[in-house]
Scaffold this motif. Structure first.
Motif, mmCIF file in Angstrom:
data_model
loop_
_atom_site.group_PDB
_atom_site.id
_atom_site.type_symbol
_atom_site.label_atom_id
_atom_site.label_comp_id
_atom_site.label_asym_id
_atom_site.label_seq_id
_atom_site.Cartn_x
_atom_site.Cartn_y
_atom_site.Cartn_z
ATOM 1 N N ALA A 5 33.888 4.846 8.155
ATOM 2 C CA ALA A 5 32.536 5.957 7.931
ATOM 3 C C ALA A 5 31.507 6.027 7.269
ATOM 4 C CB ALA A 5 33.247 6.919 8.648
ATOM 5 N N ILE A 6 30.496 6.087 6.701
ATOM 6 C CA ILE A 6 29.153 6.287 5.770
ATOM 7 C C ILE A 6 29.900 8.047 5.353
ATOM 8 C CG2 ILE A 6 27.768 7.316 5.244
ATOM 9 C CD1 ILE A 6 26.208 5.531 7.007
ATOM 10 N N GLY A 7 30.660 7.893 4.135
ATOM 11 C CA GLY A 7 30.779 9.190 3.023
ATOM 12 C C GLY A 7 29.736 10.248 2.427
ATOM 13 N N ILE A 8 29.382 11.132 2.698
ATOM 14 C CA ILE A 8 28.701 12.436 2.079
ATOM 15 C C ILE A 8 29.317 13.644 1.841
ATOM 16 C CG2 ILE A 8 25.976 13.742 2.931
ATOM 17 C CD1 ILE A 8 26.480 11.186 5.608
ATOM 18 N N PHE A 9 28.462 13.683 0.869
ATOM 19 C CA PHE A 9 29.147 14.728 -0.103
ATOM 20 C C PHE A 9 28.241 15.652 -0.730
ATOM 21 C CE2 PHE A 9 30.418 12.748 -3.739
ATOM 22 C CZ PHE A 9 29.912 13.676 -4.718
ATOM 23 N N ASP A 10 28.485 17.010 -0.568
ATOM 24 C CA ASP A 10 27.309 17.721 -1.371
ATOM 25 C C ASP A 10 28.020 19.626 -2.017
ATOM 26 O OD1 ASP A 10 24.625 19.050 -2.453
ATOM 27 O OD2 ASP A 10 24.839 20.188 -0.373
ATOM 28 N N SER A 11 28.417 19.679 -2.743
ATOM 29 C CA SER A 11 28.207 21.458 -3.286
ATOM 30 C C SER A 11 27.482 22.101 -2.039
ATOM 31 C CB SER A 11 27.596 22.063 -4.198
ATOM 32 O OG SER A 11 26.021 22.166 -4.000
ATOM 33 N N GLY A 12 28.303 22.951 -0.688
ATOM 34 C CA GLY A 12 27.770 22.962 0.161
ATOM 35 C C GLY A 12 27.385 22.386 1.115
ATOM 36 N N ILE A 13 26.836 23.102 2.114
ATOM 37 C CA ILE A 13 25.944 22.663 3.620
ATOM 38 C C ILE A 13 24.793 22.277 3.407
ATOM 39 C CG2 ILE A 13 26.614 24.869 4.967
ATOM 40 C CD1 ILE A 13 24.505 26.301 4.990
ATOM 41 N N GLY A 14 23.628 22.240 2.225
ATOM 42 C CA GLY A 14 22.660 21.648 1.959
ATOM 43 C C GLY A 14 22.132 20.693 2.535
ATOM 44 N N GLY A 15 23.795 19.324 1.917
ATOM 45 C CA GLY A 15 23.206 18.423 1.927
ATOM 46 C C GLY A 15 23.138 17.910 3.742
ATOM 47 N N THR A 16 24.202 18.487 4.280
ATOM 48 C CA THR A 16 23.348 18.377 5.300
ATOM 49 C C THR A 16 22.350 18.496 6.186
ATOM 50 O OG1 THR A 16 23.443 20.766 6.415
ATOM 51 C CG2 THR A 16 25.128 19.616 6.867
ATOM 52 N N LEU A 26 20.104 6.323 11.335
ATOM 53 C CA LEU A 26 21.435 5.102 11.799
ATOM 54 C C LEU A 26 22.558 6.210 13.075
ATOM 55 C CD1 LEU A 26 22.240 4.465 8.124
ATOM 56 C CD2 LEU A 26 21.286 2.990 10.024
ATOM 57 N N PRO A 27 22.069 5.435 13.834
ATOM 58 C CA PRO A 27 23.118 6.362 15.377
ATOM 59 C C PRO A 27 23.771 5.907 15.562
ATOM 60 C CG PRO A 27 20.701 4.788 15.650
ATOM 61 C CD PRO A 27 20.722 5.063 14.826
ATOM 62 N N ASN A 28 24.580 4.739 15.205
ATOM 63 C CA ASN A 28 25.487 4.201 15.477
ATOM 64 C C ASN A 28 26.529 4.076 14.554
ATOM 65 O OD1 ASN A 28 23.579 3.200 18.209
ATOM 66 N ND2 ASN A 28 23.022 1.046 16.683
ATOM 67 N N GLU A 29 26.362 4.789 13.823
ATOM 68 C CA GLU A 29 27.061 4.644 12.054
ATOM 69 C C GLU A 29 28.126 5.945 12.796
ATOM 70 O OE1 GLU A 29 27.973 2.246 9.748
ATOM 71 O OE2 GLU A 29 26.194 1.014 10.025
ATOM 72 N N ASN A 30 28.795 5.629 12.117
ATOM 73 C CA ASN A 30 30.312 6.822 11.935
ATOM 74 C C ASN A 30 30.059 7.311 10.272
ATOM 75 O OD1 ASN A 30 31.404 6.683 14.671
ATOM 76 N ND2 ASN A 30 33.069 4.559 13.405
ATOM 77 N N THR A 31 30.353 8.343 10.594
ATOM 78 C CA THR A 31 30.059 10.108 9.163
ATOM 79 C C THR A 31 31.338 10.781 8.718
ATOM 80 O OG1 THR A 31 28.370 11.231 10.002
ATOM 81 C CG2 THR A 31 27.704 9.017 9.735
ATOM 82 N N ILE A 32 30.844 11.175 7.852
ATOM 83 C CA ILE A 32 32.034 12.698 7.472
ATOM 84 C C ILE A 32 31.368 13.268 5.784
ATOM 85 C CG2 ILE A 32 34.206 12.742 6.427
ATOM 86 C CD1 ILE A 32 35.845 10.212 7.403
ATOM 87 N N CYS A 66 36.032 5.748 3.563
ATOM 88 C CA CYS A 66 34.879 5.517 3.676
ATOM 89 C C CYS A 66 34.200 4.023 3.519
ATOM 90 C CB CYS A 66 34.016 6.742 2.976
ATOM 91 S SG CYS A 66 34.222 8.401 4.235
ATOM 92 N N LYS A 67 33.616 3.869 3.666
ATOM 93 C CA LYS A 67 32.789 2.240 3.228
ATOM 94 C C LYS A 67 31.864 2.204 2.561
ATOM 95 C CE LYS A 67 29.397 1.519 7.510
ATOM 96 N NZ LYS A 67 30.090 0.966 8.448
ATOM 97 N N ILE A 68 30.791 3.571 2.049
ATOM 98 C CA ILE A 68 29.920 3.770 1.633
ATOM 99 C C ILE A 68 29.908 5.494 0.938
ATOM 100 C CG2 ILE A 68 28.332 3.646 3.518
ATOM 101 C CD1 ILE A 68 26.031 2.534 1.068
#
Length: 262
Positions: A5-16, A26-32, A66-68
């Motif tokens: 998966a692509i890993g994503i973080f933010d200080s809350g919900i804004g990074g959504t 990138l519709p074929n990528e898995n995300t966390i 996560c790979k990135i």
């Protein structure tokens, strides 16, 4: 590794807002996605706290293979991303206020930046601003209270409108024609800002550019997911999951939301 998966973080919900751009591109990528709402906003914390929180989030994502990692937070990027890159072997994508395009395209030679204290006071932001905005009048405004209202699901409240009007006032006085949003949470305020600002003012948000950079980095490291089926999307929060569900309620895409202590 391509299927990780692509890993994503933010200080809350804004990074959504960044997460959605990545999923669209990138519709074929898995995300966390990690919503670190318990410690939001990062912008009022010390640099050492921001670094510690960024390391904690990175470790949580790497534990899930996560790979990135996308640091979908301006404050974390400007204060911690170099340390993350020096510490971990995976690629990191950051986000910072898009001063460069605003400075290049402004006709009035006056631009506004709405961001957190942690971003505006960072060394990286200062360097970027000095590099691209030497002959431009830059009105910097700290958006105190905005992240808290977004995290409390009060985007369309009178309190939010009143705060935004007060923050925009000095920018309008200085005749800005570009408004740079320096916090991923602020992407959710664009419709309100468009109603409050003259039509001549362009709002710059970094989400699409971050998604393109993520794709480029995956390609460079040859870790693009080659599967043709749609990716899976897991979102975690250490805050109130209802707030995360509300911000995504109109999203026509399958995903799961769970609480996680991190």
């Amino acid at each position: 590794m391509q299927n990780q998966a692509i890993g994503i973080f933010d200080s809350g919900i804004g990074g959504t807002s960044i997460w959605k751009e990545i999923v669209d591109l990138l519709p074929n990528e898995n995300t966390i996605y990690l919503a670190d709402s318990k410690y939001a906003p990062y912008g009022r914390r010390s640099k050492s706290e921001i670094i510690d929180l960024s390391i904690k989030n990175t470790n949580t994502l790497l534990e899930r293979n996560c790979k990135i990692i996308v640091v979908a937070c301006n404050t974390a990027t400007t204060n911690a991303i170099q340390i993350l890159r020096d510490t971990y072997p995976v690629p990191f994508i950051g986000i910072e206020p898009a001063i460069k395009p605003a400075a290049i395209h402004t006709q009035t030679k006056s631009v506004g930046i709405l961001a957190t204290k942690g971003t505006l006071s960072s060394e990286l932001f200062t360097k970027t601003s000095d590099l691209y905005a030497q002959n431009i009048k830059v009105t910097e405004v700290i958006g105190s209270g905005l992240v808290e209202l977004i995290e409390e699901n009060k985007i369309h409240s009178e309190e939010m409108k009143s705060l935004l009007q007060s923050y925009l006032a000095p920018m309008l006085k200085n005749d800005i024609d570009y408004l740079v949003l320096g916090c991923s949470h602020y992407s959710y305020l664009v419709p309100i800002l468009q109603n409050l600002l003259p039509k001549k003012i362009t709002i710059i948000d970094s989400g699409e550019a971050v998604a393109r950079q993520t794709r480029a980095m995956l390609s460079k490291h040859q870790i693009l997911n080659q599967n043709k089926k749609s990716g899976t999307h897991q979102l975690y929060t250490n805050g109130n999951p209802i707030v995360l569900k509300n911000i995504l309620k109109d999203l026509k895409r399958e995903y799961t939301i769970d609480c996680l202590h991190f």
